[in-house]
Write a protein that holds these residues in place. Structure first.
Motif, PDB file in Angstrom:
ATOM      1  N   LYS A 375       0.819  -1.209   0.000  1.00  9.70           N
ATOM      2  CA  LYS A 375       0.000   0.000   0.000  1.00  9.70           C
ATOM      3  C   LYS A 375       0.856   1.264   0.000  1.00  9.70           C
ATOM      4  O   LYS A 375       0.547   2.249  -0.684  1.00  9.70           O
ATOM      5  CB  LYS A 375      -0.920  -0.027   1.224  1.00  9.70           C
ATOM      6  N   SER A 376       1.948   1.237   0.733  1.00 10.69           N
ATOM      7  CA  SER A 376       2.799   2.427   0.833  1.00 10.69           C
ATOM      8  C   SER A 376       3.542   2.729  -0.463  1.00 10.69           C
ATOM      9  O   SER A 376       3.946   3.871  -0.711  1.00 10.69           O
ATOM     10  CB  SER A 376       3.805   2.248   1.973  1.00 10.69           C
ATOM     11  N   TYR A 413      -9.160   7.944  -1.628  1.00  9.54           N
ATOM     12  CA  TYR A 413     -10.268   7.037  -1.311  1.00  9.54           C
ATOM     13  C   TYR A 413      -9.759   5.602  -1.188  1.00  9.54           C
ATOM     14  O   TYR A 413     -10.133   4.876  -0.261  1.00  9.54           O
ATOM     15  CB  TYR A 413     -11.345   7.117  -2.392  1.00  9.54           C
ATOM     16  N   PHE A 414      -8.890   5.191  -2.107  1.00 11.87           N
ATOM     17  CA  PHE A 414      -8.323   3.845  -2.024  1.00 11.87           C
ATOM     18  C   PHE A 414      -7.489   3.680  -0.758  1.00 11.87           C
ATOM     19  O   PHE A 414      -7.602   2.673  -0.052  1.00 11.87           O
ATOM     20  CB  PHE A 414      -7.462   3.558  -3.253  1.00 11.87           C
ATOM     21  N   LEU A 415      -6.641   4.656  -0.466  1.00 13.51           N
ATOM     22  CA  LEU A 415      -5.755   4.548   0.693  1.00 13.51           C
ATOM     23  C   LEU A 415      -6.530   4.518   2.004  1.00 13.51           C
ATOM     24  O   LEU A 415      -6.070   3.932   2.991  1.00 13.51           O
ATOM     25  CB  LEU A 415      -4.761   5.708   0.699  1.00 13.51           C
ATOM     26  N   ASP A 416      -7.706   5.124   2.019  1.00 15.46           N
ATOM     27  CA  ASP A 416      -8.505   5.169   3.249  1.00 15.46           C
ATOM     28  C   ASP A 416      -9.255   3.867   3.514  1.00 15.46           C
ATOM     29  O   ASP A 416      -9.779   3.671   4.614  1.00 15.46           O
ATOM     30  CB  ASP A 416      -9.519   6.319   3.179  1.00 15.46           C
ATOM     31  N   GLN A 417      -9.331   2.988   2.507  1.00 19.61           N
ATOM     32  CA  GLN A 417     -10.066   1.739   2.681  1.00 19.61           C
ATOM     33  C   GLN A 417      -9.277   0.759   3.543  1.00 19.61           C
ATOM     34  O   GLN A 417      -8.045   0.748   3.540  1.00 19.61           O
ATOM     35  CB  GLN A 417     -10.360   1.092   1.320  1.00 19.61           C
ATOM     36  N   ASP A 418     -10.012  -0.071   4.273  1.00 20.24           N
ATOM     37  CA  ASP A 418      -9.398  -1.129   5.075  1.00 20.24           C
ATOM     38  C   ASP A 418      -9.352  -2.393   4.224  1.00 20.24           C
ATOM     39  O   ASP A 418     -10.381  -3.020   3.972  1.00 20.24           O
ATOM     40  CB  ASP A 418     -10.217  -1.362   6.347  1.00 20.24           C
TER      41      ASP A 418
END
Length: 589
Positions: A375-376, A413-418
Motif C-alpha cells: 500500500k505504501s 479514497y483507495f488509501l482510506d479503505q481497510d
C-alpha cells in the motif's frame, strides 16, 4: 408440527431469523431481467417464513380470514414438509404466555439442502435473459463461431505474417489439464498511430455468458450450456470413480446459469443432478468434504457423496474447496490460484508464457503490470505512470476491488479503505487519448462504441468464453458490456463524472448486505441490434479468441508448475511468486 401461534403485536426477530439466514439469500433475475427474487433453493423456506410471520402477527388479510374457524380463533397452519420443530410434540397455543426467546429456542432452523434436477427440467425462460430469447444472433458473430480453428489460423497468419503458423496450430490444439473452461475480458484499444488490437484485462475460471448469448441455432435450445458440458466436462467424467456417487453442480452466485448447467447436465448424463448453493459466509452449508470427497445434504438431512462436480463457486473458492480432491471438480481450484481468480499470478503466468513465445510472433497482450505492490508503494508507482493507473485487489472478482485512479481524491479514497490483503496489483490505465497511462509500450486508449446520436462514445469490454478438450480450443459465447457514462475527451470537461463511471464495465454489483445485483441494461448482446454499436469486425473477434486461448494456456502452464504431480502443491514456489500471507492462510490443501 406447530398447532397454533401466539398473537402478539410484534414478530420476534429471533424466531424469524431461525427460519432464513439472510447471509445466504441471493439474487435471481425475474422474467423482466431487472427485478430480483430469492434463489430457488430458499424459495420454499421464504414461503414458510411468510406464512409464519403472517400468523404470528395475526394479520387479517384475505388469506388469514379464510383460515379462521367459525369461532374466530386461528386454525392450525402446517408448514411445508421440509419444515420441522426440534420437538414434534411441542404445542404453542394462543393462551401461551411463554417468553418469545424461549419459543425461539424450541424451533430449530430449517436446514439448507441440495435440490435434485432431473432430465427434462430445462426451461429456456429460466436460464436466458428475456432479451436473449427474442434476439437473433448477428450473422458476423455466427460466421465467426462456425469458422473452425483451421480457417482462424489461416486468416490470423495472413494478417500477421510475423506469426509462425506451426506455433499457432500448437496453441489452438493445446489440451489443458487443469483449466478447461474459461472466459477472458478484453478491451479493444488503439494507439495514437491508429494500431488497433485486443488486450487481456483478466481471465476467469468460472465465467458467465450463457444467459447473455443468442442461440446459434434455434433448434439447439441448450445453446452454449451443452457445448461446455460435452466438450470440457463429459470427457473427463470417464475418469471419475463411479463408486463415489452422483453428479452435482455447486455455486455461490449466477444462479440463472448455474442451474442451467445442472439442467443440461441431467439431459446429457441421463442422471439426477444435485444442485447446491455453497456460500462463503454460510456457517451450515449444504456442502461438505469428507476424506476429500464432496458431499451434499438432501432434504432429509442425509449426506450424499459426489463423484464429479461442476463448480460455479467464485468467492475465495480455495478457502473451502481442497486443492486435491477425489471428487472430480471442474475447474480445479488450482486454476483459480494460478490465475483464474488471482490476477497477481495471472500476470506472472503471462510473463512466463510470453518468454516461451518470444520468437513465434505471438504474445499475451496486457496492460503494463506491477506485481506484489504494498500500500505504501502505490503512490510511487502511480507517479511513474503519469498519475493515471488502475489498482486491483488481486483476488477479487465481478468488478470488486478495482480502483481507477485519475486524481488525488480517487487515490485517497483507495488509501482510506481497510483492505484484507497485503499486496496489490498496479496496472496502466486505458482511458481516452489525453488521459491514459504512459507506459514503456506507449499510450493505449479505448476504441469504444460507435458514437450515438449525441456523439457520445462509451467504453466497452468483450467477454470471450472458450472451452477445450482433446481436440483443442473452441469459442463458446460472447457478450459485451458498456460503462455507465460516456467517455470524456478531457477529465476536466465534467468533474461530476468519476473515472470508474466512464471505465467500469462490470454489470455485477455487490450490495452492502452481501447480496449480488446486476445492471442488465448495460449488457450488449451479439445480436443484430447491439453488435453494430461495438464497431467490431470478424478479425477483431479472431484476435480476441487467439488472445483468450493464449491466456488460458499461460494459466494452465502455471497450474502445472504449482502442482507438478497429482496432489502435491508447491507452496514454496507459490509463496515466492505471490508473497501474501493473508492469501496463504486461506488456502485449503
Amino acid at each position: 408440527m406447530f398447532t397454533s401461534f401466539p398473537t402478539t403485536p410484534q414478530t420476534s426477530p429471533s424466531i424469524v431469523n431461525s427460519f432464513v439466514d439472510d447471509n445466504v439469500v441471493a439474487s435471481w433475475p425475474k422474467a423482466n431481467g431487472n427485478d430480483l427474487v430469492k434463489s430457488p433453493i430458499l424459495q420454499q423456506n421464504q414461503k414458510n417464513l411468510e406464512l409464519f410471520k403472517r400468523h404470528y402477527d395475526n394479520k387479517s388479510d384475505s388469506d388469514t380470514d379464510s383460515e379462521k374457524s367459525s369461532s374466530g380463533s386461528t386454525s392450525p397452519l402446517p408448514l411445508d414438509s421440509t419444515s420441522h420443530a426440534s420437538d414434534k410434540n411441542t404445542n404453542i397455543n394462543n393462551n401461551d404466555t411463554t417468553d418469545t426467546t424461549k419459543i425461539a429456542s424450541s424451533v430449530s432452523p430449517l436446514k439448507k439442502h441440495a435440490t435434485i434436477v432431473n432430465k427434462g427440467e430445462f426451461e429456456s425462460e429460466r436460464h436466458f435473459y428475456p432479451r436473449v430469447l427474442n434476439a437473433t444472433i448477428h450473422p458476423l458473430v455466427a460466421s465467426f463461431l462456425q469458422l473452425g480453428n483451421e480457417r482462424i489460423i489461416a486468416r490470423y497468419t495472413h494478417l500477421n505474417p510475423q506469426v509462425k503458423v506451426q506455433k499457432l496450430v500448437e496453441c489452438l490444439s493445446y489440451q489443458p489439464k487443469h483449466f478447461r473452461w474459461a472466459g477472458s475480458d478484453l478491451f479493444n484499444v488503439t494507439t495514437s498511430s491508429g494500431q488497433r488490437q485486443m488486450i487481456i484485462v483478466e481471465t476467469n475460471s468460472c465465467p458467465s455468458g450463457q444467459k447473455s448469448m443468442p442461440l446459434l441455432s434455434e433448434t439447439e435450445e441448450f445453446g452454449g450450456y451443452r457445448v461446455v458440458l460435452e466438450s470440457a466436462f463429459q470427457e473427463v467424467l470417464e475418469k471419475a470413480d463411479p463408486s463415489l456417487g452422483d453428479l452435482a453442480v455447486i455455486c455461490d452466485k449466477n444462479y440463472m446459469e448455474a442451474s442451467g448447467y445442472a439442467a443440461v447436465l441431467a439431459e446429457i448424463s441421463k442422471e439426477k443432478i444435485w444442485y447446491a448453493e455453497y456460500h462463503i459466509n454460510d456457517d451450515d452449508p449444504p456442502v461438505k468434504w469428507i476424506d476429500r470427497v464432496l458431499h451434499v445434504r438432501d432434504v432429509n438431512g442425509e449426506w450424499r457423496s459426489i463423484r464429479a462436480c461442476f463448480r460455479y463457486v467464485t468467492q475465495k473458492p480455495w478457502s473451502r474447496i481442497p486443492l486435491n480432491t477425489r471428487t472430480f471438480v471442474m475447474n480445479q481450484i488450482i486454476s483459480c490460484l494460478a490465475g483464474g481468480r488471482n490476477k497477481m499470478l495471472a500476470a506472472r503466468a503471462y510473463e512466463f508464457f510470453n518468454a516461451e513465445l518470444l520468437d513465434s510472433g505471438l504474445a499475451v497482450r496486457m496492460p503494463e503490470t506491477i506485481n506484489n505492490v504494498t500500500k505504501s508503494e502505490i503512490p510511487l508507482w502511480l507517479h511513474s505512470m503519469g498519475s493515471h493507473a488502475v489498482i486491483k485487489v488481486p483476488y477479487s472478482n465481478a468488478g470488486q476491488g478495482v480502483y481507477t485512479i485519475t486524481n488525488p481524491q480517487e487515490l485517497q479514497y483507495f488509501l482510506d479503505q481497510d483492505h484484507h490483503y497485503d499486496k496489490f496489483l498496479v496496472q496502466s490505465l486505458v482511458g481516452n487519448a489525453s488521459w491514459s497511462s504512459m507506459t514503456r509500450a506507449g499510450r493505449f486508449y479505448h476504441v469504444g462504441t460507435i458514437p450515438n446520436r449525441r456523439n457520445h462514445t462509451y467504453v466497452t469490454d468483450l467477454r470471450m468464453m472458450v472451452t477445450a478438450n482433446k481436440n483443442g480450443f473452441r469459442p463458446v459465447c460472447l457478450y459485451s458490456r458498456r460503462a455507465r457514462k460516456p467517455l470524456l475527451g478531457n477529465l476536466q470537461d465534467d468533474l461530476s463524472i468519476t473515472s470508474w463511471e466512464m471505465l467500469g464495465t462490470n454489470l455485477t454489483i455487490k450490495k452492502p448486505d452481501g447480496e449480488w445485483s446486476s445492471e442488465p441494461e448495460r449488457l450488449l448482446l451479439m445480436d443484430r441490434k447491439d453488435f453494430n454499436q461495438l464497431g467490431l469486425g470478424v478479425d477483431d473477434l479472431i484476435d480476441a479468441y487467439v488472445q483468450t486461448c493464449l491466456s488460458v494456456i499461460a494459466i494452465d502452464k502455471m497450474c502445472a508448475r504449482l502442482m507438478p504431480e497429482e496432489g502435491s502443491f508447491n507452496f514454496d514456489l507459490f509463496r515466492a511468486l505471490n508473497p501474501d500471507e493473508a492469501l496463504l492462510n486461506e488456502i485449503l490443501v
